[in-house]
Design a protein around this motif. Structure first.
Motif, PDB file in Angstrom:
ATOM      1  N   ALA A   1       0.824  -1.208   0.000  1.00 29.76           N
ATOM      2  CA  ALA A   1       0.000   0.000   0.000  1.00 29.76           C
ATOM      3  C   ALA A   1       0.857   1.256   0.000  1.00 29.76           C
ATOM      4  CB  ALA A   1      -0.928   0.000   1.217  1.00 29.76           C
ATOM      5  N   PHE A   2       2.182   1.078   0.086  1.00 30.70           N
ATOM      6  CA  PHE A   2       3.090   2.231   0.051  1.00 30.70           C
ATOM      7  C   PHE A   2       4.206   1.965  -0.955  1.00 30.70           C
ATOM      8  CE2 PHE A   2       6.460   5.089   1.294  1.00 30.70           C
ATOM      9  CZ  PHE A   2       5.773   6.263   1.526  1.00 30.70           C
ATOM     10  N   PRO A   3       3.922   2.125  -2.236  1.00 27.97           N
ATOM     11  CA  PRO A   3       4.907   1.827  -3.279  1.00 27.97           C
ATOM     12  C   PRO A   3       5.743   3.039  -3.674  1.00 27.97           C
ATOM     13  CG  PRO A   3       2.803   2.222  -4.298  1.00 27.97           C
ATOM     14  CD  PRO A   3       2.600   2.425  -2.815  1.00 27.97           C
ATOM     15  N   TYR A   4       6.161   3.848  -2.694  1.00 22.42           N
ATOM     16  CA  TYR A   4       6.810   5.118  -2.999  1.00 22.42           C
ATOM     17  C   TYR A   4       8.240   5.161  -2.492  1.00 22.42           C
ATOM     18  CZ  TYR A   4       1.871   6.194  -3.409  1.00 22.42           C
ATOM     19  OH  TYR A   4       0.542   6.164  -3.756  1.00 22.42           O
ATOM     20  N   LYS A   5       9.039   5.994  -3.150  1.00 22.46           N
ATOM     21  CA  LYS A   5      10.414   6.216  -2.731  1.00 22.46           C
ATOM     22  C   LYS A   5      10.469   7.329  -1.687  1.00 22.46           C
ATOM     23  CE  LYS A   5      12.834   4.731  -6.927  1.00 22.46           C
ATOM     24  NZ  LYS A   5      13.818   5.121  -7.981  1.00 22.46           N
ATOM     25  N   GLY A   6      11.572   7.334  -0.961  1.00 20.22           N
ATOM     26  CA  GLY A   6      11.787   8.378   0.010  1.00 20.22           C
ATOM     27  C   GLY A   6      12.263   9.660  -0.635  1.00 20.22           C
ATOM     28  N   GLY A   7      12.118  10.765   0.099  1.00 18.31           N
ATOM     29  CA  GLY A   7      12.650  12.034  -0.359  1.00 18.31           C
ATOM     30  C   GLY A   7      11.619  13.137  -0.410  1.00 18.31           C
ATOM     31  N   GLU A   8      12.114  14.351  -0.282  1.00 18.45           N
ATOM     32  CA  GLU A   8      11.261  15.534  -0.349  1.00 18.45           C
ATOM     33  C   GLU A   8      10.515  15.607  -1.680  1.00 18.45           C
ATOM     34  OE1 GLU A   8      11.812  20.409   0.063  1.00 18.45           O
ATOM     35  OE2 GLU A   8      13.557  19.071   0.105  1.00 18.45           O
ATOM     36  N   SER A   9      11.187  15.269  -2.771  1.00 22.14           N
ATOM     37  CA  SER A   9      10.560  15.384  -4.089  1.00 22.14           C
ATOM     38  C   SER A   9       9.315  14.524  -4.200  1.00 22.14           C
ATOM     39  CB  SER A   9      11.564  15.007  -5.183  1.00 22.14           C
ATOM     40  OG  SER A   9      12.682  15.857  -5.173  1.00 22.14           O
TER      41      SER A   9
END
Length: 514
Positions: free
Chosen positions: A209-217
């Motif tokens: 459910a969280f397929p995202y990369k880290g980072g401000e962008s």
């Protein structure tokens, strides 16, 4: 200050936007040295039970966040110094090498718990240069509260009513397009790999459910998507207790936990959305949960190390168990209670779990198994991408009945909760494939199915799927409502829910808007 260097130590504030310490350094220094240290203490064992303190999912997100911040700073003329070592030692050595006469000051954002405070104390006493600190990472600034933090109300609702009606949220700071350069002659340093830090790498799971990369962008992109591209924020209150997919909730919490997103920036975007599109209970609820996140940080500030004690901030004497076999079954998703097991398997595979899941597995550990709540808290610390020490421990104290919950003996009914929030068992089937052939809502009480039904579903209890560690008495009132092979809608009596859902969608959320 002409010609002077300002060193900015970064920790849980891995962003350029609305980062007061970093932006102050760029405004006031001729040269600015932003630095992040991979502290080896963060890659050892947790305090009581020795679980990996930073697990593979959170480390992956952290490494991506560091890489992203370096690229953002470089694109504007600066950079990010990266070192591996204890920050108080690395920065003190760096100051000596540069020369104290060339340095104006060291700046950083304040933390509130002991390990971080020890680093700050050492630097203040030993670094040899001026130290300037900033209060960040909360929506409402500590100095703006209408009471001293030691007089913080012990009930969230009391805190919320006073703060919402009396305290303004400070404006988001402007982000400069061009930044002061790094001092010359200092190597930026390589960003380590997971293996360099002694942590195994991890692969993405397509079910996450969280397929995202880290980072401000990526954090800023998520805000834009969830608010402006899709208007999903306008339905948040109705969807936030769902279990499957990336859009049932904000998913802001990992970026908040690492400081890739500013809570004030989220607030400003919600307020702009309310002005330009719609204001409703859903948009308010995101802010409601950001305030829960603030509250747990102020609870940690008020009570200090008591948030880590077995009796919590209430000082209760509870004979917590430390049954290794029961705990291992819980953390590995082998309790024999499908709703619990599915959530724990999701956590192990992805480093994420829904708000609803976190509340239930915590209740099961502390109220059904009666295991030491710190086992659960330290396991979450190890596994969660969005681990935040204040939110994590604050929520576990709440769940264990030794924190800021005004109601004693709050306990979740695992069967009812499963039927309410996963009525047809789709979430369970996603994470427990050995139960895929069990039909409909029967999957929630697989132990109660007849031998014939189990045979058709190719399930053999204690062989292909465990028998339950226990069967709580309150579960029986719902088992009779489940017909063999039948489905079930949401609803049903019995069981207790958290009043106002307790704002735990940000971390337990602990976390922060999840």
């Amino acid at each position: 200050m002409t010609g002077k260097i300002i060193i900015c130590m970064l920790r849980n504030d891995l962003r350029l936007h609305d980062n007061e310490a970093l932006l102050w350094a760029f405004k006031n220094g001729s040269r600015v040295l932003p630095i992040y240290c991979f502290d080896p203490r963060h890659y050892k064992g947790t305090y009581h039970f020795g679980f990996p303190k930073t697990g593979p999912h959170r480390l992956k997100f952290l490494l991506e966040s560091i890489q992203d911040l370096r690229q953002i700073l470089k694109s504007r003329g600066s950079g990010l110094i990266v070192r591996t070592g204890k920050p108080e030692e690395v920065i003190t050595d760096l100051i000596q090498k540069i020369g104290k006469e060339s340095i104006d000051s060291l700046v950083y954002s304040e933390e509130v718990t002991e390990e971080e405070l020890d680093v700050e104390s050492f630097l203040k006493s030993s670094c040899g240069v001026k130290v300037k600190t900033f209060w960040e990472n909360t929506l409402y600034h500590r100095d703006d509260l209408p009471f001293h933090y030691k007089q913080l109300p012990d009930i969230y609702t009391q805190f919320r009513k006073v703060v919402e009606s009396n305290v303004p949220v400070r404006s988001v700071l402007a982000t400069p397009r061009e930044l002061k350069p790094l001092p010359s002659g200092i190597e930026e340093g390589n960003i380590p790999t997971s293996e360099d830090l002694g942590v195994s790498g991890v692969h993405a799971d397509s079910r996450s459910a969280f397929p995202y990369k880290g980072g401000e962008s990526t954090g800023l992109e998520r805000i834009d998507y969830y608010l402006w591209q899709t208007d999903k924020v306008a339905h948040y209150k109705e969807t936030r207790n769902c279990m499957i997919g990336s859009d049932y909730s904000t998913k802001f919490s990992p970026w908040l936990a690492h400081g890739c997103l500013s809570p004030r920036f989220i607030y400003s975007e919600i307020k702009r959305y309310e002005k330009e599109r719609t204001a409703n209970q859903s948009t308010y609820w995101v802010l409601f949960e950001l305030l829960w996140r603030d509250y747990f940080r102020y609870v940690a500030l008020k009570y200090g190390n008591m948030i880590f004690y077995p009796g919590g901030i209430q000082g209760k004497h509870i004979p917590w168990k430390k049954d290794k076999n029961a705990f291992n079954a819980w953390k590995e998703g082998r309790t024999g209670v499908p709703y619990v097991d599915a959530n724990m398997r999701e956590l192990a595979a992805t480093g994420f779990m829904s708000n609803r899941g976190r509340q239930n597995v915590a209740s099961f550990l502390t109220k059904d198994l009666k295991l030491d709540w710190r086992l659960g808290a330290e396991w979450f610390e190890s596994m969660l991408i969005d681990h935040d020490v204040c939110s994590n421990y604050g929520n576990w104290l709440y769940s264990a009945g030794i924190g800021n919950d005004p109601r004693e003996d709050r306990k979740f009914n695992m069967v009812k909760q499963g039927l309410d929030y996963d009525p047809n068992g789709d979430f369970i089937r996603l994470w427990i494939p050995e139960l895929n052939k069990v039909k409909g809502a029967d999957i929630h009480t697989v132990w109660a199915l007849s031998s014939a039904v189990l045979l058709r579903a190719e399930v053999s209890l204690a062989e292909t799927y465990p028998k339950p560690l226990l069967i709580a008495p309150e579960w029986s009132r719902h088992m009779g409502k489940i017909g063999s092979g039948g489905g079930r809608g949401r609803g049903g009596g019995g069981g207790s829910k958290l009043k106002q859902q307790k704002g735990m969608d940000f971390y337990f959320k602990n976390s922060q808007p999840r």
